[in-house]
Design an enzyme around this catalytic site. Structure first.
Site, PDB file in Angstrom:
ATOM      1  N   LYS A 116      45.262  24.722  52.726  1.00 21.81           N
ATOM      2  CA  LYS A 116      44.357  25.109  53.812  1.00 21.81           C
ATOM      3  C   LYS A 116      44.833  24.571  55.159  1.00 21.81           C
ATOM      4  O   LYS A 116      44.658  25.237  56.179  1.00 21.81           O
ATOM      5  CB  LYS A 116      42.925  24.636  53.525  1.00 21.81           C
ATOM      6  CG  LYS A 116      42.221  25.497  52.495  1.00 21.81           C
ATOM      7  CD  LYS A 116      40.713  25.404  52.630  1.00 21.81           C
ATOM      8  CE  LYS A 116      40.015  26.224  51.561  1.00 21.81           C
ATOM      9  NZ  LYS A 116      38.566  26.026  51.543  1.00 21.81           N
ATOM     10  N   LYS A 198      46.081  36.325  41.249  1.00 26.71           N
ATOM     11  CA  LYS A 198      44.628  36.414  41.078  1.00 26.71           C
ATOM     12  C   LYS A 198      43.970  37.342  42.111  1.00 26.71           C
ATOM     13  O   LYS A 198      44.347  37.321  43.285  1.00 26.71           O
ATOM     14  CB  LYS A 198      44.088  34.985  41.248  1.00 26.71           C
ATOM     15  CG  LYS A 198      42.659  34.790  40.883  1.00 26.71           C
ATOM     16  CD  LYS A 198      42.299  33.330  41.009  1.00 26.71           C
ATOM     17  CE  LYS A 198      41.075  33.173  41.877  1.00 26.71           C
ATOM     18  NZ  LYS A 198      40.601  31.819  42.016  1.00 26.71           N
ATOM     19  N   LYS A 201      39.152  36.854  47.011  1.00 22.90           N
ATOM     20  CA  LYS A 201      38.501  37.401  48.192  1.00 22.90           C
ATOM     21  C   LYS A 201      39.201  36.962  49.469  1.00 22.90           C
ATOM     22  O   LYS A 201      39.030  37.563  50.506  1.00 22.90           O
ATOM     23  CB  LYS A 201      37.013  37.050  48.212  1.00 22.90           C
ATOM     24  CG  LYS A 201      36.692  35.589  48.095  1.00 22.90           C
ATOM     25  CD  LYS A 201      35.182  35.380  48.054  1.00 22.90           C
ATOM     26  CE  LYS A 201      34.860  33.922  47.780  1.00 22.90           C
ATOM     27  NZ  LYS A 201      33.455  33.655  47.638  1.00 22.90           N
TER      28      LYS A 201
END
Ligand code: TRP
Length: 337
Positions: A116, A198, A201
């Protein structure tokens, strides 16, 4: 099982967007089943969400929408505790205390922090670093036995256990040390365009890669029909056929069939027929969820009452744990203040 023997399950989801079909199959669908056998506490983790910039009005709406969606998929607010994290002030309070029992070094080693920080270089705030401590606070406040977490959150559960054990070693058995929980069912759903990664979103680079639960049903069908397959013609589950295997997983999950049953349904079928059938099965699974979502969202008073009652039920448990912790660390205990 009597209430006393039931184990407590805690899980939470960030209101950072509409959940994907991957979130539904991998997590939410299982949460619905868990409520029969466990005491479940489900949170909308809006405090975690502000570690990256959010538009306030949007965040407020997404938080409420996610709660309404949980109700729409069948989470029963009478059987479970369903609440919004920021409504329960104990989270922030325990978070501060646990920060003082967590080392900067161990937080800096978290892979999600590293990822992040790389993604949000302009905003590497302290919350991004202490994110796992807030998550530990969530879990420990409710004395959770089990936490269903995907691969990406496993490290955070490990640090939660470390923090709990560290605190218990100093002050006695204050916290329940939680275990990870991998539900028996629940396939890992991959992206439709990139079936080796994967379906997530956050991975919004190609809009056809992800199905969102509130997408228009026609859009959902089209996304499936455009899914990447392979140059073979056989509908068969196999490691070297990631696209087809993913669609089989999706089909099996939304129809509650096994992979073998799913394969048998498409013996001899071509890819076109197969994809149409998968699209229809997914649409039929999502349609009633969307209808329920629309109905529930329109009932503002009902949603308000669920939020209010959830916050109260959650706060009662959380404040009890917090009060114990405050005593242990030497804070004056003033219940009711
Ligand atoms: N960090 C989790 C995620 O992004 C959400 C979360 C917050 C959570 N608190 C939690 C998950 C406690 C499990 C338990 O997926």
């Amino acid at each position: 099982m009597s209430n006393e023997q039931r184990k407590v399950i805690y899980s939470a989801m960030q209101p950072s967007g509409v959940p994907s079909l991957g979130n539904y199959i991998g997590a939410l669908k299982n949460w619905v089943n868990l409520q029969n056998d466990y005491d479940c506490v489900f949170a909308i983790a809006n405090m975690h969400a502000i570690t990256v910039r959010q538009e306030p009005a949007q965040l407020r709406k997404k938080t409420r929408d996610l709660l309404a969606l949980f109700l729409a998929i069948g989470i029963d607010p009478e059987k479970n505790i369903l609440y919004i994290q920021s409504d329960v002030t104990a989270h922030a309070q325990l978070n501060w205390i646990l920060n003082c029992y967590t080392y900067v070094g161990e937080l800096q080693r978290m892979t999600q922090f590293k990822d992040k920080s790389a993604k949000h270089e302009e905003n590497i705030n302290s919350g991004l670093l202490t994110y796992p401590v807030l998550m530990a606070s969530d879990i420990l406040l409710y004395k959770a036995d089990l936490v269903p977490v995907g691969e990406d959150q496993r490290q955070h559960l490990e640090i939660t256990r470390d923090i709990a054990e560290r605190f218990n070693n100093l002050y006695g058995e204050v916290f329940k040390v939680p275990e990870g929980f991998i539900p028996k069912v629940g396939a890992r759903i991959m992206g439709l365009q990139n079936p080796t990664r994967k379906m997530s979103k956050s991975e919004s680079d190609n809009e056809n890669n992800v199905i969102y639960l509130l997408d228009d049903l026609k859009v959902i069908a089209n996304k499936i029909k455009r899914a990447v397959t392979d140059s073979d013609t056989e509908v068969r589950y196999s490691e070297d056929k990631p696209g087809i295997s993913n669609l089989l997983n999706i089909y099996a999950s939304v129809t509650d069939k096994t992979i073998e049953e799913a394969e048998a349904d498409f013996k001899g079928a071509n890819y076109g027929t197969f994809k149409s059938a998968v699209a229809e099965a997914v649409v039929e699974r999502i349609r009633p969820i969307q209808e329920e979502f629309a109905r529930i969202s329109a009932d503002k008073a009902y949603v308000d009452s669920v939020i209010e009652q959830g916050a109260q039920k959650a706060a009662r448990i959380a404040n009890k744990t917090l009060s114990k912790v405050k005593k242990k660390v030497g804070f004056p205990d003033r219940p009711g203040l």
